[in-house]
Design a protein around this motif. Sequence first.
Motif, PDB file in Angstrom:
ATOM      1  N   GLY A  58       0.789  -1.240   0.000  1.00  0.00           N
ATOM      2  CA  GLY A  58       0.000   0.000   0.000  1.00  0.00           C
ATOM      3  C   GLY A  58       0.816   1.281   0.000  1.00  0.00           C
ATOM      4  N   ALA A  59       1.994   1.245   0.603  1.00  0.00           N
ATOM      5  CA  ALA A  59       2.799   2.469   0.708  1.00  0.00           C
ATOM      6  C   ALA A  59       3.618   2.752  -0.544  1.00  0.00           C
ATOM      7  N   VAL A  60       3.693   1.789  -1.453  1.00  0.00           N
ATOM      8  CA  VAL A  60       4.580   1.945  -2.617  1.00  0.00           C
ATOM      9  C   VAL A  60       3.942   1.597  -3.963  1.00  0.00           C
ATOM     10  N   THR A  67       2.192  12.648  -2.047  1.00  0.00           N
ATOM     11  CA  THR A  67       1.876  13.121  -0.699  1.00  0.00           C
ATOM     12  C   THR A  67       1.327  11.988   0.158  1.00  0.00           C
ATOM     13  N   SER A  68       1.840  11.880   1.381  1.00  0.00           N
ATOM     14  CA  SER A  68       1.246  11.005   2.403  1.00  0.00           C
ATOM     15  C   SER A  68       0.662  11.907   3.466  1.00  0.00           C
ATOM     16  N   GLY A  69      -0.628  11.751   3.727  1.00  0.00           N
ATOM     17  CA  GLY A  69      -1.268  12.622   4.709  1.00  0.00           C
ATOM     18  C   GLY A  69      -2.050  11.818   5.735  1.00  0.00           C
ATOM     19  N   ALA A  97       9.443   8.147  -4.444  1.00  0.00           N
ATOM     20  CA  ALA A  97       8.667   9.261  -3.889  1.00  0.00           C
ATOM     21  C   ALA A  97       7.570   8.720  -2.969  1.00  0.00           C
ATOM     22  N   ASP A  98       6.903   7.647  -3.402  1.00  0.00           N
ATOM     23  CA  ASP A  98       5.821   7.068  -2.601  1.00  0.00           C
ATOM     24  C   ASP A  98       6.370   6.467  -1.302  1.00  0.00           C
ATOM     25  N   GLY A  99       7.399   5.633  -1.439  1.00  0.00           N
ATOM     26  CA  GLY A  99       7.987   5.000  -0.254  1.00  0.00           C
ATOM     27  C   GLY A  99       8.532   6.035   0.718  1.00  0.00           C
ATOM     28  N   LEU A 100       9.224   7.035   0.183  1.00  0.00           N
ATOM     29  CA  LEU A 100       9.842   8.037   1.065  1.00  0.00           C
ATOM     30  C   LEU A 100       8.804   8.942   1.714  1.00  0.00           C
ATOM     31  N   SER A 101       7.701   9.240   1.016  1.00  0.00           N
ATOM     32  CA  SER A 101       6.701  10.118   1.643  1.00  0.00           C
ATOM     33  C   SER A 101       6.118   9.430   2.881  1.00  0.00           C
ATOM     34  N   THR A 102       5.896   8.127   2.786  1.00  0.00           N
ATOM     35  CA  THR A 102       5.419   7.385   3.965  1.00  0.00           C
ATOM     36  C   THR A 102       6.516   7.341   5.032  1.00  0.00           C
ATOM     37  N   ALA A 103       7.743   7.054   4.599  1.00  0.00           N
ATOM     38  CA  ALA A 103       8.851   6.907   5.556  1.00  0.00           C
ATOM     39  C   ALA A 103       9.131   8.208   6.309  1.00  0.00           C
TER      40      ALA A 103
HETATM   41 MG    MG Z   1       3.655   6.074   0.236  1.00  0.00          MG
END
Ligand code: MG
Length: 337
Positions: A163-165, A232-234, A277-283
């Motif tokens: 889900g995070a990536v 963006t992860s919000g 970008a996706d993985g790092l926004s969550t991290a």
């Molecule tokens: Mg993510």
Amino acid sequence: MRIKTLSAAVLITLFLCGCSEAKPVSETVFAMDTVMEFTAYGEGADDAVNLAVQAVRRLDGLLSATDPNSEVFALNSGETVELSPDTAVLLTKSLAISTLTGGAVDITIYPIVKAWGFTTSEYTIPQPSTISDLLEKVGYNKVVFDGNTRTVSLPEGMEIDFGAVAKGYASDVCVKEMTSTGVKSALINLGGNVCAIGTKTDGTPWNIAIKDPNNSDKYLGLLSVADKAVVTSGGYERYFTGDDGEVYWHIMDPSAGMPAKSGLISVTVICESGVYADGLSTALFVMGKERAIEFWREFGGFDAVLVSDDGQVYITSGIENSFTLRDTDLYTLSIFE
Ligand code: MG
Ligand code: ADP
């Protein structure tokens, strides 16, 4: 419990003005649990959009943790699975991101995500003993993956959640598919995971609005980009309020088995790779401001917009000239060097 789910489709608003000379080809589909929009301009635009839609449908079929026909479902059922090339690439990249971020992103977090009810929207606050039992099953470094045969098996009870990536990876695949048709100007919005191909047809950068985490009707600021992923992860995107009045959201701190309360309420990462970008926004959301900035200084290769719960907006120096804050009364902007 009060339950609120904001559509990922409204996470980011796209400003498409300035493209009047070429008629866009656009399609909106629902896949990967979110609304996705594809827009392409010029020669090859029709094919580009069709290829992108086919790609996200194919990836959804492979990666969904809840679809009994998916590879991830088979893996999570305890089978040893020979992965398709796409899932193998995503797994390899996800494990690399998990390692790079010291486990702030951990794709084996699924048992915890389920325990809090984020997979079914039947939200609940698990007992501390349940959390500590489930945390025994979490640990990306215990995934046994043979890259040569593409076979993978998980220790008993371990389950994977991309889900995070997954949307970030899907956007990378879409960029490849769309540019293969010769398209030079396009936008992909996978529920807040945005990828800009080239520039607008008039040669100026795309303007991408980042949602205001405190007001779903407003945007926080504008980013002008070309050939970049903006993710963006919000915490505001999916959450519930417990009987204790606390807000619990869907981004977990894997070290605690609890929603990550790091002081950040929104993190946007801008870089060339959608999956990073996706993985790092969550991290970075999990890490919090101090660790996130340290991480940026150490590894670089991306820019970020961090919003903290006290109304501060922090940006990295690479976007100093391409980010515009909308409301300077509501938020204070600082730039990290
Ligand atoms: Mg993510
Ligand atoms: P979204 O997909 O909602 O845009 P994210 O990219 O931040 O937001 O991913 C959040 C999703 O990833 C959660 O819904 C959950 O399935 C999973 N998840 C939550 N916390 C983590 C984590 N620390 N590491 C890996 N996956 C996570």
